[in-house]
Design a protein around this motif. Structure first.
Motif, PDB file in Angstrom:
ATOM      1  N   LEU A 350       0.838  -1.209   0.000  1.00 61.06           N
ATOM      2  CA  LEU A 350       0.000   0.000   0.000  1.00 61.06           C
ATOM      3  C   LEU A 350       0.866   1.248   0.000  1.00 61.06           C
ATOM      4  O   LEU A 350       1.843   1.342   0.746  1.00 61.06           O
ATOM      5  N   LEU A 351       0.463   2.198  -0.827  1.00 58.18           N
ATOM      6  CA  LEU A 351       1.188   3.472  -0.923  1.00 58.18           C
ATOM      7  C   LEU A 351       0.423   4.575  -0.203  1.00 58.18           C
ATOM      8  O   LEU A 351      -0.772   4.443   0.079  1.00 58.18           O
ATOM      9  N   GLU A 352       1.111   5.669   0.020  1.00 58.96           N
ATOM     10  CA  GLU A 352       0.522   6.819   0.722  1.00 58.96           C
ATOM     11  C   GLU A 352      -0.097   7.794  -0.274  1.00 58.96           C
ATOM     12  O   GLU A 352       0.404   7.969  -1.382  1.00 58.96           O
ATOM     13  N   SER A 353      -1.159   8.433   0.163  1.00 60.44           N
ATOM     14  CA  SER A 353      -1.822   9.461  -0.655  1.00 60.44           C
ATOM     15  C   SER A 353      -1.650  10.825   0.013  1.00 60.44           C
ATOM     16  O   SER A 353      -1.298  10.894   1.190  1.00 60.44           O
ATOM     17  N   GLU A 354      -1.946  11.888  -0.747  1.00 57.40           N
ATOM     18  CA  GLU A 354      -1.703  13.233  -0.218  1.00 57.40           C
ATOM     19  C   GLU A 354      -2.871  14.166  -0.542  1.00 57.40           C
ATOM     20  O   GLU A 354      -3.204  14.361  -1.716  1.00 57.40           O
ATOM     21  N   PRO A 355      -3.483  14.768   0.467  1.00 56.12           N
ATOM     22  CA  PRO A 355      -4.548  15.740   0.188  1.00 56.12           C
ATOM     23  C   PRO A 355      -3.970  16.974  -0.502  1.00 56.12           C
ATOM     24  O   PRO A 355      -2.882  17.431  -0.157  1.00 56.12           O
ATOM     25  N   VAL A 356      -4.706  17.501  -1.480  1.00 57.58           N
ATOM     26  CA  VAL A 356      -4.256  18.694  -2.199  1.00 57.58           C
ATOM     27  C   VAL A 356      -5.365  19.738  -2.174  1.00 57.58           C
ATOM     28  O   VAL A 356      -6.514  19.437  -2.508  1.00 57.58           O
ATOM     29  N   THR A 357      -5.014  20.951  -1.753  1.00 61.27           N
ATOM     30  CA  THR A 357      -5.906  22.106  -1.879  1.00 61.27           C
ATOM     31  C   THR A 357      -5.146  23.151  -2.684  1.00 61.27           C
ATOM     32  O   THR A 357      -4.008  22.918  -3.098  1.00 61.27           O
ATOM     33  N   LYS A 358      -5.768  24.309  -2.836  1.00 60.17           N
ATOM     34  CA  LYS A 358      -5.120  25.391  -3.580  1.00 60.17           C
ATOM     35  C   LYS A 358      -3.707  25.677  -3.041  1.00 60.17           C
ATOM     36  O   LYS A 358      -2.804  26.012  -3.793  1.00 60.17           O
ATOM     37  N   GLU A 359      -3.537  25.498  -1.736  1.00 60.59           N
ATOM     38  CA  GLU A 359      -2.259  25.853  -1.079  1.00 60.59           C
ATOM     39  C   GLU A 359      -1.093  25.009  -1.576  1.00 60.59           C
ATOM     40  O   GLU A 359       0.032  25.479  -1.603  1.00 60.59           O
ATOM     41  N   ASN A 360      -1.323  23.741  -1.896  1.00 59.62           N
ATOM     42  CA  ASN A 360      -0.169  22.894  -2.251  1.00 59.62           C
ATOM     43  C   ASN A 360      -0.252  22.268  -3.646  1.00 59.62           C
ATOM     44  O   ASN A 360       0.427  21.271  -3.908  1.00 59.62           O
ATOM     45  N   VAL A 361      -1.050  22.848  -4.537  1.00 59.16           N
ATOM     46  CA  VAL A 361      -1.084  22.334  -5.923  1.00 59.16           C
ATOM     47  C   VAL A 361       0.328  22.330  -6.500  1.00 59.16           C
ATOM     48  O   VAL A 361       0.787  21.335  -7.080  1.00 59.16           O
ATOM     49  N   THR A 362       1.051  23.418  -6.317  1.00 60.11           N
ATOM     50  CA  THR A 362       2.370  23.531  -6.944  1.00 60.11           C
ATOM     51  C   THR A 362       3.347  22.524  -6.347  1.00 60.11           C
ATOM     52  O   THR A 362       4.000  21.771  -7.081  1.00 60.11           O
ATOM     53  N   SER A 363       3.421  22.477  -5.017  1.00 61.05           N
ATOM     54  CA  SER A 363       4.428  21.583  -4.425  1.00 61.05           C
ATOM     55  C   SER A 363       4.078  20.108  -4.662  1.00 61.05           C
ATOM     56  O   SER A 363       4.961  19.286  -4.913  1.00 61.05           O
ATOM     57  N   ALA A 364       2.786  19.764  -4.610  1.00 61.13           N
ATOM     58  CA  ALA A 364       2.420  18.342  -4.746  1.00 61.13           C
ATOM     59  C   ALA A 364       2.412  17.885  -6.198  1.00 61.13           C
ATOM     60  O   ALA A 364       2.800  16.754  -6.499  1.00 61.13           O
ATOM     61  N   LEU A 365       1.965  18.750  -7.094  1.00 66.56           N
ATOM     62  CA  LEU A 365       1.691  18.265  -8.457  1.00 66.56           C
ATOM     63  C   LEU A 365       2.631  18.805  -9.524  1.00 66.56           C
ATOM     64  O   LEU A 365       2.897  18.134 -10.515  1.00 66.56           O
ATOM     65  N   VAL A 366       3.116  20.025  -9.336  1.00 67.20           N
ATOM     66  CA  VAL A 366       3.988  20.602 -10.366  1.00 67.20           C
ATOM     67  C   VAL A 366       5.456  20.313 -10.042  1.00 67.20           C
ATOM     68  O   VAL A 366       6.190  19.779 -10.879  1.00 67.20           O
ATOM     69  N   ASP A 367       5.848  20.586  -8.799  1.00 68.99           N
ATOM     70  CA  ASP A 367       7.253  20.353  -8.422  1.00 68.99           C
ATOM     71  C   ASP A 367       7.637  18.879  -8.546  1.00 68.99           C
ATOM     72  O   ASP A 367       8.806  18.556  -8.744  1.00 68.99           O
ATOM     73  N   THR A 368       6.663  17.989  -8.416  1.00 68.83           N
ATOM     74  CA  THR A 368       6.961  16.553  -8.522  1.00 68.83           C
ATOM     75  C   THR A 368       6.909  16.064  -9.974  1.00 68.83           C
ATOM     76  O   THR A 368       7.109  14.887 -10.246  1.00 68.83           O
ATOM     77  N   GLY A 369       6.587  16.983 -10.904  1.00 72.16           N
ATOM     78  CA  GLY A 369       6.579  16.616 -12.319  1.00 72.16           C
ATOM     79  C   GLY A 369       5.329  15.871 -12.756  1.00 72.16           C
ATOM     80  O   GLY A 369       5.268  15.340 -13.865  1.00 72.16           O
ATOM     81  N   TYR A 370       4.321  15.797 -11.892  1.00 69.26           N
ATOM     82  CA  TYR A 370       3.089  15.077 -12.288  1.00 69.26           C
ATOM     83  C   TYR A 370       2.378  15.845 -13.385  1.00 69.26           C
ATOM     84  O   TYR A 370       1.870  15.261 -14.341  1.00 69.26           O
ATOM     85  N   TYR A 371       2.308  17.162 -13.224  1.00 78.51           N
ATOM     86  CA  TYR A 371       1.777  18.048 -14.268  1.00 78.51           C
ATOM     87  C   TYR A 371       2.755  19.199 -14.477  1.00 78.51           C
ATOM     88  O   TYR A 371       3.529  19.525 -13.577  1.00 78.51           O
ATOM     89  N   THR A 372       2.666  19.841 -15.643  1.00 79.98           N
ATOM     90  CA  THR A 372       3.405  21.090 -15.830  1.00 79.98           C
ATOM     91  C   THR A 372       2.504  22.239 -15.359  1.00 79.98           C
ATOM     92  O   THR A 372       1.278  22.084 -15.262  1.00 79.98           O
ATOM     93  N   GLN A 373       3.123  23.373 -15.113  1.00 81.18           N
ATOM     94  CA  GLN A 373       2.335  24.545 -14.717  1.00 81.18           C
ATOM     95  C   GLN A 373       1.349  24.898 -15.830  1.00 81.18           C
ATOM     96  O   GLN A 373       0.204  25.281 -15.564  1.00 81.18           O
ATOM     97  N   ALA A 374       1.795  24.739 -17.093  1.00 88.84           N
ATOM     98  CA  ALA A 374       0.906  25.072 -18.226  1.00 88.84           C
ATOM     99  C   ALA A 374      -0.334  24.174 -18.211  1.00 88.84           C
ATOM    100  O   ALA A 374      -1.450  24.631 -18.489  1.00 88.84           O
ATOM    101  N   GLU A 375      -0.157  22.895 -17.885  1.00 90.38           N
ATOM    102  CA  GLU A 375      -1.313  21.981 -17.817  1.00 90.38           C
ATOM    103  C   GLU A 375      -2.266  22.405 -16.701  1.00 90.38           C
ATOM    104  O   GLU A 375      -3.482  22.414 -16.883  1.00 90.38           O
TER     105      GLU A 375
END
Ligand code: BGC
Length: 383
Positions: A350-375
């Motif tokens: 089992l892997l860990e999940s992470e809650p995302v709100t407006k506050e951490n969209v960038t650190s959770a999803l962009v900085d990790t390369g899951y999405y680009t800022q443009a996406e």
């Protein structure tokens, strides 16, 4: 992290090479561990995914395929359009064609017993991918996230959005009462109950204290369920709830949603009823999967939160487990208690999940390369 090793043996090859999989965790590179065992190029792995209507399963399929190919295997990747007979047939064909291992994300977790017993008779191992296959002794391993915890994160995030809790988990300044409606996933998916249980365990104390009121009275999972996790089904139910329980001028303050597609259906129903315009605030709405359209809605302040489950890591983990099994080893489990499929407890990673709100969209999803800022800005993958 607690990594207990499963002790169940998979057969003769077990003892010799256990050490080789000792370090394989969520972040390990599964491709590196294969080369030693000789030619794998005549081995095909069947990968059965439920649907292409949701981004996450497309990403899962692509990532699993790429990882297995990198490890030297051929891959037979099939999607079943959320249609149970189609998925059963695809798995039958994988068995007939001589695939050596099956990785299955089931549509209906109880509908595959006969396929799995044919697989077992043919000596083919089966890994349940993300969704546990129920009612069969022939499920050898399970890779997923901690699904109860995902639910807890959804429930907690709803309470945080309402101000009943602070982000650190302490009591918030809001007191309510808040009108909240509850949505669940598809009941034939084993995960739906886990998400629901986790969320309700978080919310129930606030229902008991009267700070959260489920105005419709629909507090049972079968009342809240959404067949096949469909957006349109959720939209229709939200419309019905608005008509039946909010026709007295009262307003919805929050909605527990278990999946981003369902959240978008709920949002459409609410917006059509005037929420999000003028003084009428859009309620606090949760989600799951960090789908790109929903990430934009979060950035735009329309959806409150999602739960990010990094499908790249899940794919890596299934490749690690597949490699171990195909080399005659026992895959490394970190949970050997939670996932009882009605016939046996299936060893799981089992892997860990992470809650995302407006506050951490960038650190959770962009900085990790899951999405680009443009996406994220466009709300569209590939932008
Ligand atoms: C998955 C979720 C997904 C849902 C709908 C569940 O089994 O765990 O990530 O949102 O199915 O596709």
């Amino acid at each position: 992290m607690n990594r207990r090793s499963a002790l169940a043996a998979f057969g003769a090859g077990l003892a010799l090479t256990l050490a080789a999989c000792g370090g394989g965790g969520a972040g390990s590179s599964s491709g590196d561990s294969t080369g030693s065992s000789g030619d794998t190029s005549d081995i095909t792995v069947g990968v059965a995914m439920p649907t292409q209507t949701s981004e996450r399963w497309i990403a899962d399929g692509n990532n699993v395929k790429a990882g297995l190919e990198k490890a030297g295997y051929k891959v037979d990747l099939q999607y079943a359009n959320d249609d149970i007979p189609t998925q059963s047939q695809q798995i039958d064909q994988m068995i007939t064609k001589g695939d050596k291992l099956l990785i299955v994300a089931a549509i209906d977790g109880t509908a595959l017993s006969s396929q799995l017993s044919s697989a077992a008779a043919a000596g083919i191992k089966v890994i349940s991918y993300d969704r546990l296959i129920r009612g069969s002794a022939d499920v050898d391993f399970y890779v997923s996230f901690d699904n109860y915890k995902v639910g807890q994160q959804q429930g907690t995030s709803l309470l945080t959005g309402l101000g009943l809790l602070n982000p650190d988990g302490s009591k918030g300044t809001a007191t309510g009462p808040f009108n909240v409606e509850l949505f669940a996933g598809s009941l034939d998916d084993n995960n739906a109950q886990f998400f629901w249980d986790g969320a309700i365990d978080a919310i129930q104390p606030f229902i008991d204290s009267g700070q959260v009121v489920v105005k419709s009275g629909q507090t049972k999972i079968d009342q809240a369920a959404t067949l096949r996790w469909q957006q349109e089904v959720a939209q229709k139910r939200m419309e019905d709830l608005l008509t039946s329980a909010y026709n007295d001028g009262s307003k919805v303050d929050g909605v527990l949603s278990p999946y981003d597609g369902i959240s978008r259906g709920i949002i459409t129903a609410l917006q059509n009823a005037g929420y999000g315009t003028g003084a009428q605030k859009i309620p606090v709405i949760t989600g799951q999967d960090a789908e790109i359209a929903s990430v934009k809605l979060i950035n735009d302040g329309v959806q409150y939160s999602t739960i990010f489950k990094d499908t790249r890591k899940l794919a890596e983990q299934v490749v690690t487990a597949s490699t171990a099994i195909l080399e005659g080893q026992e895959p490394e489990a970190n949970d050997t208690e939670t996932y009882d499929n009605g016939v046996k407890v299936v060893p799981s990673y089992l892997l860990e999940s992470e809650p995302v709100t407006k506050e951490n969209v960038t650190s959770a999803l962009v900085d990790t390369g899951y999405y680009t800022q443009a996406e994220v800005d466009a709300g569209k993958a590939g932008s």
